[in-house]
Design a protein around this motif. Structure first.
Motif, PDB file in Angstrom:
ATOM      1  N   ASN A  32      31.093  32.804  32.064  1.00 27.82           N
ATOM      2  CA  ASN A  32      31.500  31.559  32.728  1.00 27.82           C
ATOM      3  C   ASN A  32      32.337  31.877  33.964  1.00 27.82           C
ATOM      4  O   ASN A  32      33.490  32.313  33.827  1.00 27.82           O
ATOM      5  CB  ASN A  32      32.292  30.687  31.749  1.00 27.82           C
ATOM      6  CG  ASN A  32      32.675  29.352  32.348  1.00 27.82           C
ATOM      7  OD1 ASN A  32      32.504  29.107  33.540  1.00 27.82           O
ATOM      8  ND2 ASN A  32      33.214  28.465  31.520  1.00 27.82           N
ATOM      9  N   ASP A  71      34.022  30.120  35.852  1.00 36.84           N
ATOM     10  CA  ASP A  71      35.295  29.399  35.892  1.00 36.84           C
ATOM     11  C   ASP A  71      36.397  30.127  35.124  1.00 36.84           C
ATOM     12  O   ASP A  71      37.581  29.831  35.288  1.00 36.84           O
ATOM     13  CB  ASP A  71      35.121  27.989  35.311  1.00 36.84           C
ATOM     14  CG  ASP A  71      34.263  27.095  36.199  1.00 36.84           C
ATOM     15  OD1 ASP A  71      34.147  27.389  37.407  1.00 36.84           O
ATOM     16  OD2 ASP A  71      33.690  26.132  35.670  1.00 36.84           O
ATOM     17  N   TYR A  89      36.566  33.640  35.068  1.00 36.96           N
ATOM     18  CA  TYR A  89      36.715  35.009  35.568  1.00 36.96           C
ATOM     19  C   TYR A  89      38.170  35.355  35.883  1.00 36.96           C
ATOM     20  O   TYR A  89      38.711  36.351  35.398  1.00 36.96           O
ATOM     21  CB  TYR A  89      35.879  35.218  36.830  1.00 36.96           C
ATOM     22  CG  TYR A  89      34.382  35.327  36.619  1.00 36.96           C
ATOM     23  CD1 TYR A  89      33.825  35.456  35.345  1.00 36.96           C
ATOM     24  CD2 TYR A  89      33.519  35.305  37.708  1.00 36.96           C
ATOM     25  CE1 TYR A  89      32.453  35.556  35.166  1.00 36.96           C
ATOM     26  CE2 TYR A  89      32.141  35.410  37.542  1.00 36.96           C
ATOM     27  CZ  TYR A  89      31.617  35.533  36.275  1.00 36.96           C
ATOM     28  OH  TYR A  89      30.260  35.642  36.111  1.00 36.96           O
ATOM     29  N   GLU A 139      32.108  34.313  47.024  1.00 34.36           N
ATOM     30  CA  GLU A 139      32.696  33.530  45.936  1.00 34.36           C
ATOM     31  C   GLU A 139      33.656  34.346  45.073  1.00 34.36           C
ATOM     32  O   GLU A 139      34.577  33.799  44.477  1.00 34.36           O
ATOM     33  CB  GLU A 139      31.581  32.940  45.070  1.00 34.36           C
ATOM     34  CG  GLU A 139      30.817  31.809  45.745  1.00 34.36           C
ATOM     35  CD  GLU A 139      29.582  31.391  44.953  1.00 34.36           C
ATOM     36  OE1 GLU A 139      29.324  32.008  43.886  1.00 34.36           O
ATOM     37  OE2 GLU A 139      28.870  30.472  45.397  1.00 34.36           O
TER      38      GLU A 139
END
Length: 596
Positions: free
Chosen positions: A324, A326, A328, A369
């Motif tokens: 996921n 979100d 990390y 990102e």
């Protein structure tokens, strides 16, 4: 970017398959029919060849004693029920005894710990470090520690089974219900339908426990992780947490501050159990741990666990399977992980490109990102969970993975993972039993045909490989050996893809290019992902890069690190750089600027 020493390359090897030279490959075959590899198969010769591939760490997968169907009762090991074992050899992620190793892997099962200790020592003598799995989210349905250190109790031994949840219970319980094996569909039968005294469609567990993937059904579905039970970390069934939370700002604090936070706190029993398991293996000389499905365990536990480890073993490598995006940063900064899988992002994107669907334009966006955490994101193209590149469902050709491997290895300072057999184009085509083709089975006794041609009956000389397989392995060896010595790959990164796409009509979305540099090394890297198209173009190096590199007008010799015979020149004029390139299908260049 913070300078690091050098890149790491982790070689993941499925331990019981590595040295197996049996080629029978009968579906659902027994150990006697299909063979099994041993710790001792990792000879000095084998380890030397792995190290020379450019490997710094070996991740020995499937080492811990897990549930299996093979009978080791004469060695004091209880039999496991095929109704709650996947395959015949069993899943390495259904650990049965955390303080012992798989008896399959030992020449003498009574001396299996000594044989594994010898492998740890042998690996170190060959200048590589050792990683093993810890599976914190779940254990085998029948956990039975036969080798517990003094004072250590099995998971669940002291649980109050009258409650669905208590903080210091190790499991969650389904009160008033007994466990039932799944209702199999699609004609599945344990052991392929072979008669077995324990394969009777029942397994005695009262009360039933939650299943490893979180199912609260007493009869889990066939696609649930029915062979495992979930560990309770002090998270109540409603999701609230029954332990202290980290104060705001702890994502900015180091592991010593995290250790200090927890040292006077009372924590759930499962936290202590897994900390002690980690200590046990690290004290035996293990250099790193790979945590299975870490995101299913609360990040506060990881703060406690990893800070405790780092206080005693500051150089331990801690790698986590987290999918996921979100989560990390939380698992890195709060959970104190060193590295996470870069699957949902880099791997998924580059696989799409290899398959011909995606554009290389997406790669810079993916990197942007995670730019702040890029060093922590492990890159891979294969592992035990993913399809083999050469399988028809991935690329159908090992060659198609070459440009992706160049980009994956050189685009960031993160470690690189290579899965055994990837370097010789293993397609994972076997019908092993529980496992399905496209992935090399982790559940069955099986041979790995392409890889066996390299091991060559434990000669480890590649004599059985085809010329194409030998060339593929040479490619991997050149790439990885270069990567662990390169200063630039731990330095600065700048994509030049969009700059060239905007200004160069011969450049398109099947190519990708970027530059890497440090004070001592300058690299220009370009890869062609197209299996049919060649490119003849002038690659442009932007003015800011030329200025940063301190280049003046003139010609600079470039040497390709993948092809010793290939040289080129960078021409600098009016502050810009031009490099004339002929790039064949699936070809990559790593041009290193020669020192004057």
């Amino acid at each position: 970017m913070k300078q690091q020493e050098h890149k790491k390359v982790i070689y993941q090897v499925f331990t019981r398959l590595f040295g197996n030279d049996n080629t029978t490959n009968k579906p659902w075959g027994t150990l006697e029919e299909n063979g099994v590899g041993k710790f001792n198969d990792f000879s000095d010769k084998a380890l030397t060849e792995i190290r020379e591939l450019g490997v710094t760490h070996i991740w020995y997968t499937g080492v811990l004693h897990h549930a299996m169907v093979t009978d080791y009762s004469k060695f004091g090991i209880s039999n496991d029920d095929p109704d709650v074992v996947k395959g015949r050899a069993g899943s390495p992620y259904a650990v049965k005894d955390y303080y012992s190793v798989d008896p399959d892997l030992a020449v003498d099962p009574l001396k299996r710990m000594e044989e594994f200790q010898a492998l740890i020592d042998r690996t170190h003598e060959n200048n590589m470090k050792v990683i093993i799995d810890i599976v914190p989210n779940h254990v085998a349905r029948k956990y039975e520690g036969m080798n517990n250190p003094e004072g250590v109790f099995d998971f669940g031994a002291n649980d109050d089974i009258n409650f669905e949840y208590k903080r210091d219970n190790n499991f969650y319980y389904i009160i008033g219900e007994s466990f039932k094996v799944p209702n199999w569909k699609n004609n599945y039968q344990p052991l392929g339908g072979e008669a077995h005294p324990l394969a009777d469609g029942t397994f005695d567990e009262v009360p039933a426990k939650w299943t490893g993937n979180g199912s609260r059904l007493s009869q889990p579905h066939e696609n649930d992780w029915y062979e495992t039970v979930k560990i309770n970390y002090g998270v109540r069934p409603d999701g609230t947490k029954d332990f202290d939370l980290l104060p705001e700002g702890y994502d900015k604090k180091d592991y010593k501050a995290h250790f200090d936070f927890w040292k006077d706190k009372t924590v759930p029993d499962s936290w202590i159990k897994f900390r002690d398991i980690a200590f046990f293996w690290l004290e035996k000389g293990i250099d790193g741990l790979r945590y299975d499905m870490a995101e299913m365990v609360p990040v506060e536990f990881w703060s406690y666990m990893n800070s405790s480890i780092k206080m005693k073993f500051p150089k331990a490598l801690l790698l986590a399977e987290v999918y996921n995006p979100d989560l990390y940063r939380a698992y890195i900064h709060l959970g104190k992980m060193d590295y996470l899988y870069d699957k949902v992002g880099f791997y998924d994107s580059i696989k799409h490109i290899v398959q011909g669907h995606g554009w290389t334009d997406h790669i810079p966006k993916v990197q942007e990102e995670i730019f702040d955490i890029e060093h922590h994101m492990l890159h891979f193209l294969e592992n035990h969970d993913e399809q083999r590149i050469a399988s028809p469902d991935f690329a159908g050709s090992a060659e198609k993975g070459k440009p992706a491997m160049v980009v994956s290895t050189t685009i960031s300072s993160s470690p690189t993972l290579l899965y055994f057999g990837q370097e010789v184009g293993e397609p994972g085509a076997e019908n092993a039993g529980f496992g399905s083709p496209t992935r090399t089975s982790i559940f069955d006794y099986i041979g790995v045909p392409h890889f066996q041609r390299w091991t060559n009956r434990r000669q480890f000389d590649g004599a059985g490989l085809s010329s194409e397989e030998k060339e593929l392995r040479t490619f991997y060896k050149k790439l990885l050996a270069f990567s662990i010595e390169s200063d630039a790959l731990m330095g600065e990164y700048r994509e030049i893809h969009y700059y060239n796409k905007d200004q160069n009509p011969s450049y398109d979305h099947r190519i990708f290019s970027f530059v890497r540099w440090s004070d001592t090394e300058k690299l220009i890297i370009i890869s062609n992902f197209d299996a049919f198209k060649s490119y003849d173009l002038n690659l442009l190096i932007p003015e800011d890069v030329i200025k940063n590199w301190g280049l003046v007008q003139g010609k600079y010799l470039l040497l390709d690190q993948l092809d010793d015979s290939l040289k080129n020149s960078l021409h600098v004029k009016d502050g810009k750089g031009i490099l004339k390139i002929k790039l064949g299908p699936l070809q990559s260049n790593i041009f290193k600027m020669a020192k004057k």
